[in-house]
Enzyme design. Structure first.
Site, PDB file in Angstrom:
ATOM      1  N   GLY A   9     -16.244   2.338   3.856  1.00  0.00           N
ATOM      2  CA  GLY A   9     -14.923   2.969   3.879  1.00  0.00           C
ATOM      3  C   GLY A   9     -14.074   2.689   2.654  1.00  0.00           C
ATOM      4  O   GLY A   9     -12.881   2.995   2.642  1.00  0.00           O
ATOM      5  N   GLN A  10     -14.678   2.112   1.604  1.00  0.00           N
ATOM      6  CA  GLN A  10     -13.890   1.815   0.396  1.00  0.00           C
ATOM      7  C   GLN A  10     -13.556   3.119  -0.325  1.00  0.00           C
ATOM      8  O   GLN A  10     -14.427   3.984  -0.516  1.00  0.00           O
ATOM      9  CB  GLN A  10     -14.695   0.893  -0.533  1.00  0.00           C
ATOM     10  CG  GLN A  10     -13.886   0.406  -1.740  1.00  0.00           C
ATOM     11  CD  GLN A  10     -14.665  -0.605  -2.578  1.00  0.00           C
ATOM     12  OE1 GLN A  10     -15.827  -0.889  -2.314  1.00  0.00           O
ATOM     13  NE2 GLN A  10     -14.013  -1.140  -3.597  1.00  0.00           N
TER      14      GLN A  10
ATOM     15  N   ASP B 243       0.855  -1.190   0.000  1.00  0.00           N
ATOM     16  CA  ASP B 243       0.000   0.000   0.000  1.00  0.00           C
ATOM     17  C   ASP B 243       0.891   1.241   0.000  1.00  0.00           C
ATOM     18  O   ASP B 243       1.910   1.300   0.681  1.00  0.00           O
ATOM     19  CB  ASP B 243      -0.907   0.003   1.235  1.00  0.00           C
ATOM     20  CG  ASP B 243      -2.044   0.987   1.103  1.00  0.00           C
ATOM     21  OD1 ASP B 243      -3.195   0.537   0.959  1.00  0.00           O
ATOM     22  OD2 ASP B 243      -1.792   2.215   1.143  1.00  0.00           O
ATOM     23  N   ILE B 244       0.482   2.244  -0.776  1.00  0.00           N
ATOM     24  CA  ILE B 244       1.296   3.458  -0.913  1.00  0.00           C
ATOM     25  C   ILE B 244       1.281   4.301   0.372  1.00  0.00           C
ATOM     26  O   ILE B 244       2.223   5.040   0.652  1.00  0.00           O
ATOM     27  CB  ILE B 244       0.813   4.264  -2.145  1.00  0.00           C
ATOM     28  CG1 ILE B 244       1.885   5.216  -2.628  1.00  0.00           C
ATOM     29  CG2 ILE B 244      -0.505   4.957  -1.883  1.00  0.00           C
ATOM     30  CD1 ILE B 244       1.587   5.828  -3.995  1.00  0.00           C
TER      31      ILE B 244
ATOM     32  N   ASN C  50     -12.888  -3.486   2.575  1.00  0.00           N
ATOM     33  CA  ASN C  50     -13.830  -2.374   2.689  1.00  0.00           C
ATOM     34  C   ASN C  50     -14.727  -2.383   1.456  1.00  0.00           C
ATOM     35  O   ASN C  50     -14.233  -2.462   0.330  1.00  0.00           O
ATOM     36  CB  ASN C  50     -13.067  -1.058   2.809  1.00  0.00           C
ATOM     37  CG  ASN C  50     -12.189  -1.025   4.043  1.00  0.00           C
ATOM     38  OD1 ASN C  50     -12.531  -1.628   5.056  1.00  0.00           O
ATOM     39  ND2 ASN C  50     -11.054  -0.354   3.960  1.00  0.00           N
TER      40      ASN C  50
ATOM     41  N   HIS D 267     -10.296  -5.326  -3.402  1.00  0.00           N
ATOM     42  CA  HIS D 267      -8.970  -5.620  -2.836  1.00  0.00           C
ATOM     43  C   HIS D 267      -9.098  -6.061  -1.393  1.00  0.00           C
ATOM     44  O   HIS D 267     -10.006  -5.649  -0.682  1.00  0.00           O
ATOM     45  CB  HIS D 267      -8.037  -4.405  -2.923  1.00  0.00           C
ATOM     46  CG  HIS D 267      -8.588  -3.156  -2.299  1.00  0.00           C
ATOM     47  ND1 HIS D 267      -9.505  -2.356  -2.930  1.00  0.00           N
ATOM     48  CD2 HIS D 267      -8.363  -2.597  -1.082  1.00  0.00           C
ATOM     49  CE1 HIS D 267      -9.818  -1.339  -2.146  1.00  0.00           C
ATOM     50  NE2 HIS D 267      -9.145  -1.468  -1.009  1.00  0.00           N
TER      51      HIS D 267
HETATM   52  P1  AMP Z   1      -9.739   1.085   0.865  1.00  0.00           P
HETATM   53  O1  AMP Z   1     -10.542   1.234  -0.422  1.00  0.00           O
HETATM   54  O2  AMP Z   1     -10.343   1.838   2.013  1.00  0.00           O
HETATM   55  O3  AMP Z   1      -9.458  -0.323   1.210  1.00  0.00           O
HETATM   56  O4  AMP Z   1      -8.343   1.809   0.632  1.00  0.00           O
HETATM   57  C1  AMP Z   1      -7.609   1.699  -0.570  1.00  0.00           C
HETATM   58  C2  AMP Z   1      -6.153   1.607  -0.255  1.00  0.00           C
HETATM   59  O5  AMP Z   1      -5.457   1.741  -1.492  1.00  0.00           O
HETATM   60  C3  AMP Z   1      -5.626   2.717   0.664  1.00  0.00           C
HETATM   61  O6  AMP Z   1      -4.977   2.104   1.780  1.00  0.00           O
HETATM   62  C4  AMP Z   1      -4.652   3.489  -0.211  1.00  0.00           C
HETATM   63  O7  AMP Z   1      -3.518   3.946   0.499  1.00  0.00           O
HETATM   64  C5  AMP Z   1      -4.270   2.454  -1.268  1.00  0.00           C
HETATM   65  N1  AMP Z   1      -3.812   3.020  -2.531  1.00  0.00           N
HETATM   66  C6  AMP Z   1      -4.412   3.996  -3.261  1.00  0.00           C
HETATM   67  N2  AMP Z   1      -3.703   4.271  -4.375  1.00  0.00           N
HETATM   68  C7  AMP Z   1      -2.628   3.433  -4.346  1.00  0.00           C
HETATM   69  C8  AMP Z   1      -1.505   3.219  -5.210  1.00  0.00           C
HETATM   70  N3  AMP Z   1      -1.340   3.927  -6.347  1.00  0.00           N
HETATM   71  N4  AMP Z   1      -0.592   2.283  -4.859  1.00  0.00           N
HETATM   72  C9  AMP Z   1      -0.741   1.567  -3.720  1.00  0.00           C
HETATM   73  N5  AMP Z   1      -1.769   1.711  -2.873  1.00  0.00           N
HETATM   74  C10 AMP Z   1      -2.699   2.633  -3.170  1.00  0.00           C
END
Ligand code: AMP
Ligand code: ZN
Length: 112
Positions: A92-93, A30-31, A86, A99
């Site tokens: 919270g997505q 995760d970034i 999520n 993913h």
């Molecule tokens: P969620 O939809 O709440 O599960 O969160 C999405 C996750 O994707 C978050 O933790 C972000 O930090 C992560 N994220 C978003 N863009 C990127 C990216 N380009 N590379 C890696 N992780 C990402």
């Protein structure tokens, strides 16, 4: 071209720190990590969320889930980890490509 961030990662149009890849799945860091280790497991095909899944996705979902303990072995998470899927804005997505968030490491259980 897809506007989906994770589809762009799958296509190699955005950088990612990959930890696993096969024909169907990709896993990467995760970034903005919310734990010492925060990995994302995604299907290469675009599925919006768990709410869009049907019985035809059963095998794919099983493979995604079973990848988590395998990654735990290679990322120092033998003592355990937390997973979160999520789903939808109410869940919270923030990235609307299915993913599994996988959290672990550090001294306390990951809260994510
Ligand atoms: P969620 O939809 O709440 O599960 O969160 C999405 C996750 O994707 C978050 O933790 C972000 O930090 C992560 N994220 C978003 N863009 C990127 C990216 N380009 N590379 C890696 N992780 C990402
Ligand atoms: Zn996508």
């Amino acid at each position: 071209m897809s506007e989906c961030v994770f589809c762009k990662i799958v296509a190699g149009e955005l950088p990612s720190r990959n930890v696993y890849e096969d024909d169907e799945l990709l896993a990467f860091h995760d970034i903005y990590p919310l734990a010492a280790v925060h990995l994302l497991i995604i299907p290469k095909t675009h599925i919006v969320s768990l709410a869009e899944c049907t019985t035809k996705h059963q095998d794919l979902l099983g493979r995604m889930l079973l990848l988590a303990p395998r990654l735990a072995q290679t990322h120092g998470l033998e003592s355990g980890f937390r997973t979160a899927i999520n789903t939808g804005r109410g869940g919270g997505q923030t990235v609307f490509h299915l993913h599994i968030n996988m959290f672990g490491g550090g001294e306390r259980p990951a809260q994510g």
